[in-house]
Design a protein around this motif. Structure first.
Motif, mmCIF file in Angstrom:
data_model
loop_
_atom_site.group_PDB
_atom_site.id
_atom_site.type_symbol
_atom_site.label_atom_id
_atom_site.label_comp_id
_atom_site.label_asym_id
_atom_site.label_seq_id
_atom_site.Cartn_x
_atom_site.Cartn_y
_atom_site.Cartn_z
ATOM 1 N N LEU A 126 19.636 99.009 68.022
ATOM 2 C CA LEU A 126 18.787 97.858 68.356
ATOM 3 C C LEU A 126 19.463 96.541 68.003
ATOM 4 O O LEU A 126 19.359 95.565 68.758
ATOM 5 N N ARG A 127 20.173 96.502 66.863
ATOM 6 C CA ARG A 127 20.897 95.279 66.493
ATOM 7 C C ARG A 127 21.950 94.946 67.546
ATOM 8 O O ARG A 127 22.106 93.780 67.932
ATOM 9 N N ALA A 128 22.662 95.949 68.025
ATOM 10 C CA ALA A 128 23.690 95.722 69.053
ATOM 11 C C ALA A 128 23.040 95.233 70.351
ATOM 12 O O ALA A 128 23.554 94.309 70.988
ATOM 13 N N ARG A 129 21.913 95.826 70.725
ATOM 14 C CA ARG A 129 21.214 95.393 71.946
ATOM 15 C C ARG A 129 20.694 93.970 71.795
ATOM 16 O O ARG A 129 20.756 93.176 72.732
ATOM 17 N N LEU A 130 20.175 93.642 70.603
ATOM 18 C CA LEU A 130 19.677 92.292 70.354
ATOM 19 C C LEU A 130 20.818 91.285 70.441
ATOM 20 O O LEU A 130 20.663 90.210 71.020
ATOM 21 N N GLU A 131 21.961 91.638 69.899
ATOM 22 C CA GLU A 131 23.121 90.737 69.966
ATOM 23 C C GLU A 131 23.520 90.487 71.416
ATOM 24 O O GLU A 131 23.797 89.343 71.798
ATOM 25 N N MET A 132 23.521 91.533 72.232
ATOM 26 C CA MET A 132 23.845 91.354 73.649
ATOM 27 C C MET A 132 22.808 90.463 74.329
ATOM 28 O O MET A 132 23.150 89.594 75.133
ATOM 29 N N ALA A 133 21.528 90.671 74.012
ATOM 30 C CA ALA A 133 20.461 89.866 74.610
ATOM 31 C C ALA A 133 20.592 88.405 74.187
ATOM 32 O O ALA A 133 20.406 87.499 75.014
ATOM 33 N N GLU A 134 20.922 88.169 72.915
ATOM 34 C CA GLU A 134 21.099 86.795 72.446
ATOM 35 C C GLU A 134 22.295 86.140 73.118
ATOM 36 O O GLU A 134 22.241 84.957 73.475
ATOM 37 N N ASP A 135 23.385 86.893 73.306
ATOM 38 C CA ASP A 135 24.548 86.368 74.025
ATOM 39 C C ASP A 135 24.169 85.983 75.455
ATOM 40 O O ASP A 135 24.590 84.942 75.966
ATOM 41 N N PHE A 136 23.384 86.821 76.106
ATOM 42 C CA PHE A 136 22.925 86.546 77.459
ATOM 43 C C PHE A 136 22.078 85.276 77.497
ATOM 44 O O PHE A 136 22.274 84.401 78.360
ATOM 45 N N ALA A 137 21.137 85.140 76.558
ATOM 46 C CA ALA A 137 20.285 83.943 76.510
ATOM 47 C C ALA A 137 21.129 82.694 76.272
ATOM 48 O O ALA A 137 20.886 81.645 76.882
ATOM 49 N N THR A 138 22.138 82.791 75.412
ATOM 50 C CA THR A 138 23.037 81.658 75.156
ATOM 51 C C THR A 138 23.799 81.287 76.426
ATOM 52 O O THR A 138 23.956 80.106 76.755
ATOM 53 N N THR A 139 24.270 82.274 77.153
ATOM 54 C CA THR A 139 24.970 82.036 78.414
ATOM 55 C C THR A 139 24.062 81.296 79.397
ATOM 56 O O THR A 139 24.491 80.344 80.057
ATOM 57 N N LEU A 140 22.816 81.718 79.485
ATOM 58 C CA LEU A 140 21.880 81.047 80.397
ATOM 59 C C LEU A 140 21.621 79.604 79.964
ATOM 60 O O LEU A 140 21.570 78.702 80.816
ATOM 61 N N ARG A 141 21.472 79.367 78.658
ATOM 62 C CA ARG A 141 21.264 77.994 78.161
ATOM 63 C C ARG A 141 22.465 77.120 78.498
ATOM 64 O O ARG A 141 22.305 75.988 78.953
ATOM 65 N N ARG A 142 23.679 77.645 78.275
ATOM 66 C CA ARG A 142 24.888 76.864 78.588
ATOM 67 C C ARG A 142 24.964 76.562 80.072
ATOM 68 O O ARG A 142 25.321 75.459 80.474
ATOM 69 N N ARG A 143 24.620 77.541 80.889
ATOM 70 C CA ARG A 143 24.657 77.358 82.343
ATOM 71 C C ARG A 143 23.659 76.278 82.761
ATOM 72 O O ARG A 143 23.965 75.399 83.571
ATOM 73 N N LEU A 144 22.460 76.351 82.183
ATOM 74 C CA LEU A 144 21.431 75.378 82.509
ATOM 75 C C LEU A 144 21.874 73.979 82.061
ATOM 76 O O LEU A 144 21.737 73.006 82.815
ATOM 77 N N GLN A 145 22.431 73.855 80.869
ATOM 78 C CA GLN A 145 22.893 72.558 80.385
ATOM 79 C C GLN A 145 24.022 72.018 81.248
ATOM 80 O O GLN A 145 24.055 70.836 81.575
ATOM 81 N N ALA A 146 24.957 72.892 81.660
ATOM 82 C CA ALA A 146 26.062 72.452 82.525
ATOM 83 C C ALA A 146 25.531 71.988 83.883
ATOM 84 O O ALA A 146 25.992 70.972 84.405
ATOM 85 N N ASP A 147 24.557 72.705 84.414
ATOM 86 C CA ASP A 147 23.975 72.304 85.697
ATOM 87 C C ASP A 147 23.243 70.979 85.571
ATOM 88 O O ASP A 147 23.295 70.144 86.475
ATOM 89 N N LEU A 148 22.554 70.761 84.441
ATOM 90 C CA LEU A 148 21.832 69.512 84.254
ATOM 91 C C LEU A 148 22.798 68.338 84.118
ATOM 92 O O LEU A 148 22.550 67.253 84.642
ATOM 93 N N ARG A 149 23.930 68.567 83.409
ATOM 94 C CA ARG A 149 24.925 67.497 83.232
ATOM 95 C C ARG A 149 25.612 67.149 84.553
ATOM 96 O O ARG A 149 25.920 66.004 84.820
ATOM 97 N N SER A 150 25.823 68.156 85.374
ATOM 98 C CA SER A 150 26.530 67.892 86.643
ATOM 99 C C SER A 150 25.572 67.361 87.722
ATOM 100 O O SER A 150 26.025 67.008 88.803
ATOM 101 N N GLY A 151 24.287 67.386 87.398
ATOM 102 C CA GLY A 151 23.320 66.851 88.351
ATOM 103 C C GLY A 151 22.973 67.839 89.441
ATOM 104 O O GLY A 151 22.366 67.473 90.446
ATOM 105 N N ALA A 152 23.322 69.089 89.265
ATOM 106 C CA ALA A 152 23.043 70.087 90.287
ATOM 107 C C ALA A 152 21.598 70.501 90.308
ATOM 108 O O ALA A 152 20.853 70.325 89.442
#
Length: 139
Positions: A113-139
């Motif tokens: 479960l800890r390993a699965r949670l770590e993967m899920a947190e990595d995924f959520a971080t990736t989505l946040r970074r993607r959203l922030q990059a899209d917001l900065r680029s005005g997309a």
């Protein structure tokens, strides 16, 4: 012996975070039995019953089956016996070994479960970074 306070199912549900339906289901499958009934037929539970429900609640996220839950509760009941039926010798050793096997399974499942949670947190971080990059680029 201490005076045991009895609680109705609503208070037990509130204390354990389990629904009334779930508590009744655990009674139907013989995992927990109310310690008493009121004159009106309401289920009455003691602190020991609440502790038993908490053990069951903690096993659930680790995907233990009802049969495994029942077996573990039987082991812990036997180990907690304080009357003439207190386990000794070989039986005590077998009970401790069975309890330790459940501990090992629980440890392994927690690690999974800890390993699965770590993967899920990595995924959520990736989505946040993607959203922030899209917001900065005005997309």
């Amino acid at each position: 012996m201490t005076d045991q306070r009895h609680m109705q199912i609503g208070e037990v549900a509130e204390r354990t975070g389990l629904s009334l339906r779930t508590i009744r289901h655990y009674e139907e499958v013989d995992l927990v039995i109310p310690s008493a009934r009121s004159k009106g037929g309401f289920r009455l539970y003691t602190e020991a019953d609440v502790e038993r429900l908490m053990v069951i609640r903690r096993m659930k996220p680790l995907d233990f089956s009802l049969e495994e839950m029942r077996d573990l509760l039987e082991i812990t009941d036997r180990l907690a016996a304080t009357d003439d039926s207190t386990p000794t010798g070989e039986e005590l050793q077998r009970l401790r070994e069975r309890l330790d096997s459940y501990r090992k399974v629980a440890d392994a499942r927690c690690e999974t479960l800890r390993a699965r949670l770590e993967m899920a947190e990595d995924f959520a971080t990736t989505l946040r970074r993607r959203l922030q990059a899209d917001l900065r680029s005005g997309a």
